[in-house]
Write an enzyme that holds these catalytic residues in place. Structure first.
Site, PDB file in Angstrom:
ATOM      1  N   GLU A 292       0.763  -7.269  -2.985  1.00  0.00           N
ATOM      2  CA  GLU A 292       1.781  -8.305  -3.194  1.00  0.00           C
ATOM      3  C   GLU A 292       1.260  -9.373  -4.159  1.00  0.00           C
ATOM      4  O   GLU A 292       2.021 -10.002  -4.872  1.00  0.00           O
ATOM      5  CB  GLU A 292       2.160  -8.932  -1.841  1.00  0.00           C
ATOM      6  CG  GLU A 292       3.530  -9.569  -1.844  1.00  0.00           C
ATOM      7  CD  GLU A 292       4.026  -9.916  -0.451  1.00  0.00           C
ATOM      8  OE1 GLU A 292       4.522  -9.011   0.240  1.00  0.00           O
ATOM      9  OE2 GLU A 292       3.903 -11.081  -0.049  1.00  0.00           O
ATOM     10  N   HIS A 321     -10.619  14.055   8.309  1.00  0.00           N
ATOM     11  CA  HIS A 321      -9.840  15.204   8.791  1.00  0.00           C
ATOM     12  C   HIS A 321      -8.407  15.088   8.321  1.00  0.00           C
ATOM     13  O   HIS A 321      -7.495  15.694   8.893  1.00  0.00           O
ATOM     14  CB  HIS A 321      -9.923  15.269  10.324  1.00  0.00           C
ATOM     15  CG  HIS A 321     -11.341  15.373  10.798  1.00  0.00           C
ATOM     16  ND1 HIS A 321     -11.951  16.584  11.075  1.00  0.00           N
ATOM     17  CD2 HIS A 321     -12.286  14.420  10.962  1.00  0.00           C
ATOM     18  CE1 HIS A 321     -13.213  16.356  11.431  1.00  0.00           C
ATOM     19  NE2 HIS A 321     -13.444  15.061  11.360  1.00  0.00           N
ATOM     20  N   LYS A 428      14.893  -9.208  -0.834  1.00  0.00           N
ATOM     21  CA  LYS A 428      15.653  -9.982   0.152  1.00  0.00           C
ATOM     22  C   LYS A 428      17.080 -10.217  -0.364  1.00  0.00           C
ATOM     23  O   LYS A 428      18.050 -10.095   0.368  1.00  0.00           O
ATOM     24  CB  LYS A 428      14.969 -11.340   0.413  1.00  0.00           C
ATOM     25  CG  LYS A 428      13.655 -11.234   1.213  1.00  0.00           C
ATOM     26  CD  LYS A 428      13.024 -12.612   1.472  1.00  0.00           C
ATOM     27  CE  LYS A 428      11.675 -12.481   2.169  1.00  0.00           C
ATOM     28  NZ  LYS A 428      10.968 -13.738   2.411  1.00  0.00           N
TER      29      LYS A 428
END
Ligand code: PA5
Length: 488
Positions: A292, A321, A428
């Site tokens: 960000e 793994h 937003k």
């Protein structure tokens, strides 16, 4: 094979070290720290939002540029401590529900995961989304709502996910016959929507415009939940403060070297691999802090640069793994950051038992770290290693401060503003537009309409109209809600 560079940078004060010997390319110390000096002195370093950048003052208020800022930080810390000790001594609450998102959640989540033990003073749950299923699942696991203190955290005080979580929590308390106001505190900027909504709650704690969400762990955002859980917030602040002392100078500046390494390995993703279950969430925390802050379209001159540093990871040896196969043998488009913890359990503890002759679980953990580091190096994949003595509040603070400063230095190197987030704001705004579109669709549906007709009426995009109608119809409420809107 390129020649390894033997560089082990040690911070004597914090005992944190950074090993650059496997970066495959030379990394020089940071040379120019003047921009960070200006920032710490109170310069308007967040130029787009025209704000100071003050997260370093949070752990050393004496550095604050004005007496008023120093006082407000100190007052906030003492208020947090006295509130936490009151809550502990009164015994009315034994659980926390923290409601926040992004920088208002990831710090507390990381710190909880790193520091929690059976002896925590309070349990903790999080609402960090607007997923109704997530809300209900979290609520269903809260042991006793009447003994749960809710902390609503939002710097801006207007973030919809957080607002929704707060309203859902309020409803849950109401249905349990409880008064939400007697169970809630807020952390927010003075005068915000949340601030005005929470004036009659148990307490309000401040956030300031000179602290960014993703660098707010050492403000009330992180300190309040941590203090309530019983974590040593002074130790956390001290770890950050002492790391700042190291990363403020030119000598052995760990953050400077980290930023220079990012620069030298520009274009590669950073895979964060702590060999510690407790540090598992640091990858997620850093993903926000780094991406960000640095993921920007424009540099500070306004030129289009599309900068960024991709971060992902989880923990070792678990990830060996999973995706480490690709790291070792596949696309060579990353560098690894190993985080290693020196402290092992006592040999007479359960986990200190020998798993083979003379070998314990801790030997395997470090062995797997060294093995993966070597395997990556042999395949010409760069890595660096951060070693910390142990996972405690001090080192959590120190790690946060280390990466915060590295982000600051790197932003200077690539000339972006690390302290704004225009992309988040755009997301937003887009969501608000979509909800307005939903309103227009519903008010047009007093009679059935085709998607094409809805496009002409609402001006919306056909695919978005389809998605909105699909979900409402799936849940059986499209017609019912449409009728209601249509009759308005
Ligand atoms: O780091 C940031 O600035 C963001 O991730 C914010 O923390 C996030 O958007 C939540 O914002 P607020 O704290 O205003 O609710």
């Amino acid at each position: 094979m390129k020649r390894p560079f033997n560089q082990l940078i040690k911070c004597e004060l914090t005992k944190v070290s950074l090993d650059l010997s496997k970066t495959l390319i030379p990394v020089n110390p940071i040379s120019d720290i003047s921009a960070m000096e200006k920032l710490e002195a109170g310069g308007i370093s967040n130029t787009t939002e025209k704000r100071m950048v003050g997260h370093y003052w949070l752990r050393d208020p004496n550095l604050a540029p004005t007496a008023e800022i120093k006082r407000t930080i100190e007052d906030s810390i003492s208020k947090i401590k006295s509130f936490a000790s009151k809550i502990h001594s009164e015994g009315n609450f034994n659980h926390l529900l923290v409601i926040g998102i992004g920088g208002s959640a990831l710090g507390p989540q990381f710190v909880t995961s790193a520091l929690s033990t059976m002896n925590d003073k309070m349990g903790i749950s999080f609402f960090d989304n607007t997923d109704p299923d997530g809300f209900e699942r979290t609520l269903s696991k809260i042991p006793n709502l009447s003994k749960t203190l809710t902390i609503v955290i939002s710097k801006s005080g207007g973030t919809k996910e957080t607002r929704n979580g707060m309203l859902i929590a309020q409803e849950a308390y109401k249905r349990a016959g409880l008064d939400f106001k007697r169970h809630a505190v807020s952390v927010t900027g003075e005068g915000s929507e949340l601030y005005n909504y929470s004036t009659e709650w148990l307490a309000q704690f401040p956030m300031w415009d000179w602290v960014g969400g993703r660098t707010s762990e050492m403000s009330a955002v992180g300190l309040l939940p941590a203090a309530l859980q019983g974590f040593d917030i002074d130790l956390m602040l001290n770890g950050a403060r002492e790391m700042d002392i190291n990363t403020r100078g030119k000598e052995n500046n760990l953050a400077g070297f980290l930023a220079q390494t990012w620069m030298a390995l520009k274009g590669r993703a950073m895979v964060v691999l702590p060999y510690s279950d407790r540090l598992e969430l640091i990858s997620k925390y850093l993903q926000q802090l780094v991406m960000e802050s640095l993921g920007k379209k424009h540099n500070r001159k306004g030129e289009v640069v599309f900068e960024g540093l991709t971060v992902y990871g989880n923990k070792g040896s678990t990830d060996q793994h999973a995706y480490v196969q690709q790291l070792r043998d596949g696309l060579n488009n990353f560098f690894a950051v190993f985080i290693r913890v020196l402290k092992s359990p006592k040999i007479d503890s359960i986990s200190g038992v020998e798993v083979e002759n003379g070998i314990r679980a801790a030997d395997y953990l470090d062995g797997f770290f060294l093995g993966t580091r070597r395997a990556l190096f042999e395949a010409e994949r760069p890595s660096l290693t951060i070693t910390i003595p142990e996972v405690n509040a001090y080192y959590v603070g120190a790690l946060i401060a280390l990466f915060e400063r590295a982000v600051g230095f790197y932003a200077e190197l690539i000339d972006v503003n690390a302290y704004d987030q225009p992309g988040v704001e755009a997301g937003k705004k887009a969501a608000t537009d979509v909800l307005n579109l939903q309103g227009k669709i519903l008010s047009s549906l007093d009679t059935p309409k085709s998607i094409g007709e809805l496009v002409s009426i609402t001006g919306g995009a056909a695919d978005e109209i389809y998605y909105i109608c699909q979900r409402l119809a799936f849940n059986g409420n499209l017609k019912e809600v449409g009728d209601r809107y249509g009759k308005r």
